[in-house]
Design a protein around this motif. Structure first.
Motif: not given
Lengths: 507, 72
Positions: A346-363
């Motif tokens: 959860n942490l990686f997905t929300r706060n690293i992946y979504r934050e820095y690589f894919a801001p538009a990623a939906d749920e």
């Protein structure tokens, strides 16, 4: 052995079935990673209990008592103090997470302080602290498998058995998300309670009663290679208290604990659980005493104190119950390992992946990434345990506790006031991390550090103090200099959301 | 009272929060091991050091239940 295998298979089936439980769309992160935030009091009691009282706890605490005596009992005051603290603080965190759709503590840090830096700091700390903890669950499993007879390497070695157990866990967690360990936790906790109650009925009476157990243990400890005692020596009183305090403050800020809490359906469920979870602490107290029982029973561990409890059970229980007890411990490792891997994912997905690589990623995309990451995390832990000496995992675990404590000013501070400056918090966090790590390093990777000539205490607490001082001083300076503190995206009412609050869909 | 659907009904009314101060008690009790580091009096057959701490597990649980009831 048969009992053991049967229980393991039953639990595996349960893990797969869990996807259907309280049905939700598992392709969406809040369902996979937080079970839709719908767990009630009873399920949460099992989940949090299974989450917080891990196989490692059941193996390592008695091992410490077995090897060093009274100091090992710090786990009891530690678990006593968690709950009042969490009772007051956690419902607030739950509220704001519910109101704003936060999935992780790092989401909160970022949203509250408008600081990507803080979000990243909290996320990275959480991931770093969780990894060795997962590895140590595997260590607990190894101790059990070894005693069960899976010795040595090769096809029937304990490493293979470990890999198999873990592979199975990975698959049903992938499929069912947090519901899997929640369902399994119910079975696991029941097994553990039964095991400990039986142990308490059978073992002390076979060993001649508690009086005799304590006397024999005292003698054994006093004459051991490194002498110990069933009471605390004056030098380690400060250590005992600060270890208990520091561990208590840190526990609920581990990602897996936060995940368990965020999965509940109301503040009331959290508070009720803070009152009834102490039952597990009572259990833990008695499990700790198993260490003394092992001493009294003349168990020889040949250097590996983790074997104390498995060997004690093997000696004192009828064969079939040994299988039962070992299954309890093994399953007791699977539950927290699963939750920890989900929390890290959860942490990686929300706060690293979504934050820095894919801001538009939906749920949906987030869920897909998280599932994959949780597999990777488990694989990583496995490789770690199989390939790297145990000591290293222990060092990392010690550090992990110290590190998690450094996120407290940000999270707990952020829950109550906006006046702390975000850059000050970040600086404080960094200072705490460095100081704590340095202290552990110079103390030979132990958790105690002596200040000056004799003030011995838990390095985590010293580091936290340094952290708070830096945060405080810099906050005053930065606020006076009117350096921008960003825009808080939360509203005061978010922290007091009642039980009938509606969850905002996660962004 | 705040009734908007996002926040629901207010969870813990302000005045009740004073009851949280009761939680200081277990902290004081546990963080001074000097006060309980000994064999006597024995509790339920266990040396005082052990019986006392186990007793506090139960007491803190009950205290938390009480605070829960008092702050609803």
């Amino acid at each position: 052995m048969t009992v053991f295998v049967v229980l393991f298979l039953a639990v595996t089936l349960l893990g797969f079935w869990a996807a259907r439980w309280n049905r939700g769309d598992l392709t969406v992160l809040s369902e996979w990673g937080l079970a839709g935030r719908r767990f009630g009091t009873i399920v949460s009691w099992f989940l949090l209990g299974g989450d917080l009282y891990t196989a490692y706890t059941f193996i390592a605490v008695p091992a410490l008592v077995f090897g060093s005596g009274a100091i090992g009992f710090f786990a009891v005051p530690y678990t006593i103090l968690i709950y009042p603290f969490a009772f007051v603080v956690l419902p607030r965190l739950w509220s704001v997470a519910r109101a704003r759709g936060y999935v992780t503590a790092a989401d909160f840090a970022k949203g509250r302080f408008d600081s990507r830096g803080l979000g990243l700091a909290v996320a990275v700390t959480g991931i770093l602290a969780t990894m060795p903890y997962i590895a140590l669950q595997l260590v607990g499993m190894q101790a059990v498998l070894q005693t069960l007879g899976f010795t040595g390497a090769g096809v029937f070695g304990h490493d293979t058995a470990l890999v198999l157990a873990f592979a199975v866990l990975a698959v049903y967690t992938y499929r069912s998300g947090l519901r899997a360990p929640a369902a399994v936790a119910i079975v696991k906790d029941a097994l553990i309670y039964i095991t400990v109650i039986v142990a308490l009925i059978v073992i002390p009476s076979s060993l001649g009663g508690f009086g005799h157990i304590f006397r024999t243990a005292e003698h054994a400890l006093a004459t051991a290679a490194t002498p110990g005692s069933i009471y605390l020596s004056p030098k380690i009183m400060g250590v005992y208290a600060t270890l208990a305090l520091g561990s208590a403050l840190a526990l609920f800020f581990y990602p897996h604990a936060i995940t368990g809490v965020f999965a509940t359906k109301s503040q009331r469920v959290i508070r009720r659980n803070m009152a009834i979870l102490p039952l597990y602490s009572l259990l833990l107290g008695f499990i700790a005493l198993l260490g003394y029982m092992a001493l009294a029973a003349g168990i020889h561990v040949h250097g590996n104190a983790n074997l104390a409890v498995p060997l004690l059970f093997e000696k004192m229980f009828p064969q079939w119950f040994v299988g039962f007890a070992f299954a309890a411990i093994l399953i007791g490792a699977l539950v927290p390992a699963a939750i920890m891997s989900i929390a890290a994912a959860n942490l990686f997905t929300r706060n690293i992946y979504r934050e820095y690589f894919a801001p538009a990623a939906d749920e949906r995309q987030q869920a897909a990434v998280a599932k994959l990451v949780s597999l990777v995390v488990k694989l990583g832990a496995l490789v770690f345990v199989v390939g790297i000496p145990l000591q290293f995992s222990l060092y990392l675990q010690t550090l992990g506790g110290i590190w998690i404590l450094q996120t407290l000013p940000t999270i707990v501070g952020g829950l109550y006031t906006r006046r702390l400056h975000r850059s000050a918090l970040l600086a404080g966090w960094l200072v705490g991390m460095v100081v704590g790590t340095y202290m552990a390093y110079t103390a030979g990777w132990k958790s105690t550090f002596v200040i000056g000539t004799g003030l011995a205490g838990y390095a985590g607490i010293w580091a936290l103090i340094a952290n708070l001082v830096v945060t405080g001083v810099l906050t005053i300076i930065l606020n006076a200099a009117q350096v921008s503190n960003g825009k808080d995206e939360t509203a005061p009412a978010d922290y007091r959301a009642g039980d009938d609050a509606v969850a905002l869909p996660s962004a | 009272m705040n009734q908007d659907p996002l926040h629901g009904r207010e969870a813990t009314p302000n005045g009740r929060r004073l009851w949280y101060l009761l939680f200081v008690i277990p902290f004081v009790a546990m963080l001074l091991p000097q006060t309980y580091n000994g064999p006597t009096p024995s509790i339920a057959g266990l040396p005082f050091f052990y019986g006392y701490q186990l007793l506090w597990v139960v007491l803190t649980g009950l205290l938390t239940l009480a605070v829960y009831a008092l702050t609803r």
